[in-house]
Every structure is written in C-alpha cells, then in structure tokens.
Design a protein around this motif. Structure first.
Motif, PDB file in Angstrom:
ATOM      1  N   PRO A  10     -28.223  -7.364  14.665  1.00  0.00           N
ATOM      2  CA  PRO A  10     -27.827  -6.949  15.834  1.00  0.00           C
ATOM      3  C   PRO A  10     -27.186  -6.866  17.650  1.00  0.00           C
ATOM      4  O   PRO A  10     -26.598  -7.541  18.068  1.00  0.00           O
ATOM      5  N   GLU A  11     -28.789  -7.861  17.806  1.00  0.00           N
ATOM      6  CA  GLU A  11     -28.743  -7.915  18.960  1.00  0.00           C
ATOM      7  C   GLU A  11     -28.483  -9.538  18.935  1.00  0.00           C
ATOM      8  O   GLU A  11     -28.074 -10.000  20.604  1.00  0.00           O
ATOM      9  N   THR A  13     -26.474 -13.383  17.785  1.00  0.00           N
ATOM     10  CA  THR A  13     -26.624 -14.606  16.999  1.00  0.00           C
ATOM     11  C   THR A  13     -26.708 -15.741  17.244  1.00  0.00           C
ATOM     12  O   THR A  13     -26.040 -16.246  18.095  1.00  0.00           O
ATOM     13  N   ASP A 229     -26.996 -12.642   6.823  1.00  0.00           N
ATOM     14  CA  ASP A 229     -26.244 -11.112   6.799  1.00  0.00           C
ATOM     15  C   ASP A 229     -24.154 -11.021   6.388  1.00  0.00           C
ATOM     16  O   ASP A 229     -23.430 -12.514   6.148  1.00  0.00           O
TER      17      ASP A 229
END
Length: 483
Positions: A10-11, A13, A229
């Motif tokens: 989430p933080e 890529t 993911d």
C-alpha cells in the motif's frame, strides 16, 4: 530472459527490469511522493521575470512552477518550432495559463513547467500546441519510418503534432488512426476543463507507475511481467488486454512464500544502487559523487593489474568502467551534466574507441543521453535528460550527521574548536571553579590522548572535566562554567 518485476504494498510500488539475472532498471513510486511530471494544470502567473523570459506559476502545489518561455517541448520539438511558439506567448501577472510539468521539484527548486504540451499514449504522443511530426530514433528501418511518418502526417489533428513512439513499429493504419483519435478526444476534454476550472486546478494527471510500465515498457522484448499483488495483477492484465492483447499471457501473479525481490536477488542490488563506490569485476571501482550542478564519476584500477602492458591494462579497465557507468546512469536515473574522469590513456585511437563504446551504449538508454567529447584534461562529458525524481532522491535523504557533506569534522578539529572557545571565555572572565565539557565519545578519546585539556587547565589555572554525552552529534559540544 528479460523480466519486469512489480513489488506492490500500500505504501509504495517498486519496479525492476531484469535480464538474465542482471538488474537493468529500478523505479519506485510512493503514495506520499506522487510525481507531477506529465500533469497538466490551469495555473495563475504569480511573477514575471522579463530579463530571463521566465515566470513563476501557481499550480496549487507547495512551490510555484518555473516556466521558461523559450523552452522546447518535452519530446524534443525542434528549436525553430519552439522559438516560433515562444514569440506568440505574452505572459503577465495574474494571467491564467495552461502548463505541463516536465520536471519534478528538486531540493529548493520548484517543478519545471512548459506551455508546449504533450499527451502520451501507448504508440503516439499528441502535441496540441506544436504542429510537428517526429519519430522515435529507435525505429531504424527506413521504409517503416517513411510509412509511419506518412501516417502521422495524415492523422495528426489540424494544428497539432504527433510523435511516433517505438511501440508503434509495425502498427496497422487502423490502430494508428484509433490511437490518434483517442488522444485528440482526450485533449478536447482537457481544453474543456480549462475553460471552466478556477486556477489553480489540475486538468490532467499522468498515469501512475503501474500504468506507465504497461504503456511505456511492456512490449515484445519482455518475456514476462510478474506482479506480487493479486488485485494489481488483474489491473495489469486488463490494461495489457486493452493495449496489447497478445501479451496478456506473459503477465503472471507471484504468490510464493519468499518475497519476489528476494527471490530474484533484487534487494541486494537495490542496496548497492545508493553506494558511493561501485566495484568492477576486474577489481577496479567507480566513485560517484553528486553536486547541485553535476555528477562526477572517477574511475580507479584498484586491484586490476592486467595481463600485458600498462597501456592495455588502463584501456581494458576504462572499457569495463564505461559499460558500468552507462548501467549506473540508468539504474540511478542520473540526469543533467555528468563528468567522468577515466584513467589516462596513451593513444588517441584508444580515446576515440572509448567514446565510440560510450556512444553506442548510450543508444540503449530510454533517456536521451549525449556523450560529448574528451576534454583537454582527459574528462569525458555526458549529458542525460531526466524529468522525474529518481530512485536515490525518493529512497534517501541527507544525512543528519554530516548534513549531506559526506564527511564530518575530525575529533582533532572539534578538540581545537573547544580549546578556542575556552580561551575566548577565559579572556572574558576566569572560571575559577573550572569547566565541564560534554562531547561525543570519539572527541572525548581525542582529548584524553592529546592532553589538550590538561594543558589548557595548566595554562589558565583551572579545572577542566570532560564527560561523554550519549547520542550527541560528533561535531557538537557544550561548555559549562562550574559555579
């Protein structure tokens, strides 16, 4: 085997391009540090600098964007075209203006903007403010270049230009026309927003890293695109299905227990990207130093002694260094002016060959890279175009100890500064009860070994006590007069 690896949390890529186990490129994008490059804004001119043909434009960000009226377009519009457009621009304070960001903010400098807009697609780039046709230099077949140039001339909207990207090689006329129409409609939407939005306002946001990878990097030369993911993998498959349906089967979801980047030994490589020294297989090494204005790279033979004479040893070391330097420029996404201090070579033929190797290797760089020449002092000058914040600027920050200098004052230097301060204080008032000095442990050791404080105490007839303060900066100290 050439692969694109995507590590997604989430933080952030992270993207890595790997070919036969070798890391070719790495890029990171964080939600908290979104890139501005490619974004189009309706801005308001805050300040005009007539002498510089420039202005500062409020685009709603922390720092105003710097706009140079004489700028060429981001996709290398010829200077005569840019100059013609620049003459038509008359900018004044308070004016609402449409601009595109072509360089992220760096350090104390705000983002760089241009009025020469460009809207990228998979195969084409639309330039709504420059009626110019251009082709990627990587399309080498002359017949194909002629075909694509004719298509660009035919399908470019009136008064606008098209740049044909490398991915368009072999593209059918129908697909070409469809891409041109899509970009023209997108520009119509942006122009409509400009008419109704209140400045400053974002009119168009460029794609995030995931989309840019599919759009700009994922082509026939990539054997696999692996995403760790599941949701992101499905999104990638949808994008690829729309842009390049034949490549969908190459998109894979990785769900192994070992982290993706560790499995492919990328974590270790990434750690080396930030190192000042880069080892060469022969035993030599590079030293890479950055300043505000340029990057300096020094080539050293190190343990490399060669197998023949000195001249050949130096030449071979330089050739190996040249290949590694081009790789490091790509990995670190170093832009601007680069000066390389190669090891002095004996003959002009060796110097010419080294330049030829550099220039040939630079053709493989996605960023426009020019190898200029070798100066009279034997330095090779290189320029490389960069627009987005690079990996180093996203991942690293200035050292809080040395403040980005890369070095700190030695314990001896700090000790001498302390002695100066005590002398200055004694000249103002004698401390009959002595001093207590709190320092870093390395400075305390230096003071004990050189007996400097003992000598000062004897000189002024007072007592000086040295104590170690945990966590104190190595250059910092406190001097207290005892009451």
């Amino acid at each position: 085997m050439k692969s694109i690896l995507l590590n997604i949390v989430p933080e952030e890529t992270r993207m890595a391009v790997v070919e036969d186990g070798e890391l070719l490129a790495v890029e990171v994008e964080r939600a908290s540090h979104a890139h501005l490059v490619g974004n189009i804004y309706k801005g308001r001119v805050q300040n005009v600098l007539p002498g510089m043909q420039a202005a500062f434009v409020d685009i709603g960000q922390e720092k105003n964007a710097f706009l140079y009226v004489g700028d060429g377009a981001p996709h290398d519009v010829p200077k005569d075209v840019a100059a013609k457009n620049a003459k038509n621009e008359k900018i004044h304070v308070g004016q609402n203006i449409i601009v595109e960001i072509i360089k992220d903010a760096t350090g104390t400098k705000g983002p760089r903007a241009t009025t020469h807009l460009s809207i990228p697609g998979r195969n084409l780039v639309l330039m709504p403010t420059a009626a110019y046709t251009g082709l990627s230099r990587r399309i080498e077949d002359e017949a194909e270049r002629s075909r694509l140039h004719a298509l660009a001339e035919r399908y470019a909207p009136e008064g606008m230009g098209l740049i044909v990207r490398t991915a368009a090689e072999g593209l059918s006329e129908e697909a070409f026309a469809s891409d041109a129409m899509y970009l023209a409609n997108l520009w119509t939407s942006i122009a409509r927003k400009f008419q109704h939005a209140h400045a400053p306002a974002l009119l168009y946001r460029d794609a995030d890293l995931l989309v840019r990878i599919v759009r700009d990097r994922f082509g026939e030369d990539i054997d696999e695109l692996i995403v760790d993911d599941k949701a992101a993998c499905e999104r990638v498959r949808e994008l690829v299905g729309f842009l390049s349906p034949a490549l969908v089967e190459r998109v894979q979801h990785y769900d192994g227990r070992e982290p993706l980047f560790q499995k492919y030994h990328i974590e270790q490589e990434i750690e080396r990207v930030g190192a000042r020294e880069v080892e060469l297989k022969s035993g030599g090494f590079l030293v890479i130093d950055k300043t505000e204005a340029l990057t300096v790279i020094d080539v050293n033979t190190g343990k490399y002694v060669g197998k023949t004479n000195l001249g050949d040893t130096v030449y071979q070391a330089n050739l190996e260094a040249a290949a590694e330097i081009l790789k490091q420029l790509r990995l670190r996404d170093i832009g601007g002016i680069i000066v390389v201090d190669f090891i002095d070579m004996e003959t002009d033929a060796q110097k010419a060959e080294l330049l030829a190797v550099l220039r040939d290797g630079a053709k493989n760089d996605r960023a426009k890279t020019n190898v200029i020449d070798i100066t009279a002092l034997g330095l090779v000058e290189i320029t490389r175009k960069k627009s987005r914040s690079n990996f180093e600027s996203v991942v690293y920050s200035a050292c809080p100890v040395c403040h980005g200098r890369g070095r700190i004052e030695s314990p001896e230097t700090v000790s001498i500064r302390i002695s100066r301060d005590i002398r200055r204080m004694e000249h103002k008032a004698h401390a009959k009860n002595g001093y207590e000095i709190a320092v870093h442990e390395t400075v305390a050791e230096e003071l004990r070994q050189n007996q400097l404080m003992m000598n000062l105490a004897a000189e002024f007839g007072t007592d000086i006590k040295v104590v170690v303060r945990p966590g104190i900066h190595p250059e910092t100290y406190t001097i207290l007069q005892q009451s």
